[in-house]
Write an enzyme that holds these catalytic residues in place. Sequence first.
Site, PDB file in Angstrom:
ATOM      1  N   ASP A 157      11.031  -0.073  15.062  1.00 15.41           N
ATOM      2  CA  ASP A 157       9.710   0.532  14.842  1.00 15.41           C
ATOM      3  C   ASP A 157       9.102   1.030  16.141  1.00 15.41           C
ATOM      4  O   ASP A 157       9.095   0.306  17.145  1.00 15.41           O
ATOM      5  CB  ASP A 157       8.743  -0.514  14.261  1.00 15.41           C
ATOM      6  CG  ASP A 157       8.719  -0.507  12.743  1.00 15.41           C
ATOM      7  OD1 ASP A 157       9.137   0.492  12.136  1.00 15.41           O
ATOM      8  OD2 ASP A 157       8.268  -1.512  12.169  1.00 15.41           O
TER       9      ASP A 157
ATOM     10  N   GLU B 185       6.506   1.672   0.977  1.00 13.33           N
ATOM     11  CA  GLU B 185       5.937   0.317   0.887  1.00 13.33           C
ATOM     12  C   GLU B 185       4.799   0.259  -0.116  1.00 13.33           C
ATOM     13  O   GLU B 185       3.866   1.060  -0.061  1.00 13.33           O
ATOM     14  CB  GLU B 185       5.455  -0.118   2.288  1.00 13.33           C
ATOM     15  CG  GLU B 185       4.845  -1.511   2.299  1.00 13.33           C
ATOM     16  CD  GLU B 185       4.708  -2.104   3.703  1.00 13.33           C
ATOM     17  OE1 GLU B 185       5.197  -1.496   4.689  1.00 13.33           O
ATOM     18  OE2 GLU B 185       4.107  -3.188   3.803  1.00 13.33           O
TER      19      GLU B 185
HETATM   20  O1  KIV Z   1       7.531  -3.920  10.277  1.00 14.88           O
HETATM   21  C1  KIV Z   1       8.129  -4.166   9.216  1.00 14.88           C
HETATM   22  O2  KIV Z   1       8.645  -5.271   8.986  1.00 14.88           O
HETATM   23  C2  KIV Z   1       8.223  -3.093   8.230  1.00 14.88           C
HETATM   24  C3  KIV Z   1       8.749  -3.455   6.878  1.00 14.88           C
HETATM   25  C4  KIV Z   1       7.728  -4.167   6.094  1.00 14.88           C
HETATM   26  C5  KIV Z   1       9.277  -2.269   6.154  1.00 14.88           C
HETATM   27  O3  KIV Z   1       7.885  -1.993   8.503  1.00 14.88           O
END
Ligand code: KIV
Length: 272
Positions: A91, A190
């Site tokens: 991310d 989500e």
């Molecule tokens: O940060 C995370 O764990 C996520 C998931 C919930 C898809 O983005």
Amino acid sequence: MSTAKKDYKRITVKSLVEMKANQEKISMLTAYDYTMAKIVDSAGVDVILVGDSASNVMAGHETTLPITLDQMIYHASSVIRAVERALVVVDLPFGSYQSDPKEALRSAIRIMKESGGHAVKLEGGKEIKESIKRILHAGIPVMGHLGLTPQSIYKFGTYTVRAKEEAEAQKLKEDALLLEKIGCFAIVLEKVPAKLAKEVADSLTIPVIGIGAGNGVDGQVLVTHDMVGMTHEFHPRFLRRYLDLYTEMTNAFQQYVTDVKAIDFPNEQEQY
Ligand code: KIV
């Protein structure tokens, strides 16, 4: 169309698109550290997400907003050292890509160079189109994230189901098509109604991986600490708990305290 399950030695972004074409569902779980990533990868999970949920799960923050790019790189590099088969998606944290496409590219490059991750994930659609394009032009695979996007929690005000209203559902469908068109290799959806999620998945050739989005999508993702029951104050309807590690671990720790106090640990065989 073949439905035979292919034995992938190493999962790539291409494997995921192929899995969708072959109607093979994609499994994805989070990991933030070496030990957990080793178990998740050995179990055959296709995609490991180094999610910014580390902000909640590992650091105890209320939201995903405080985690920094440096912290994401630390988590991702620990995961990468453990993984032999899974695709590792990292991310981009809040504040590392929203201001302009150049900043987004710099952040994505830092993730790829300093952690060794295989792809990045960004939250949002049309608003961040130019940033996604810039990252893609540098040869970095991008996973999109639509529906409930936790980095915008203060805009939403609540973690409830998104896109129940027609206008938001319509925007989500347009965003999903746009993300596919500009070159994202997959999209996380989500907490949206299952019917809408299936409609989106059916309209795309890239995989849609759901969390709280029903089973009509191309794969599922959960936060590992939730699904093994290490966290126990979080009970959304979509979460299936496969273990109750909170209770198991508490029992083990209590037994340890008892054994230490009773001078039962260590015993003759457990010392030199
Ligand atoms: O940060 C995370 O764990 C996520 C998931 C919930 C898809 O983005």
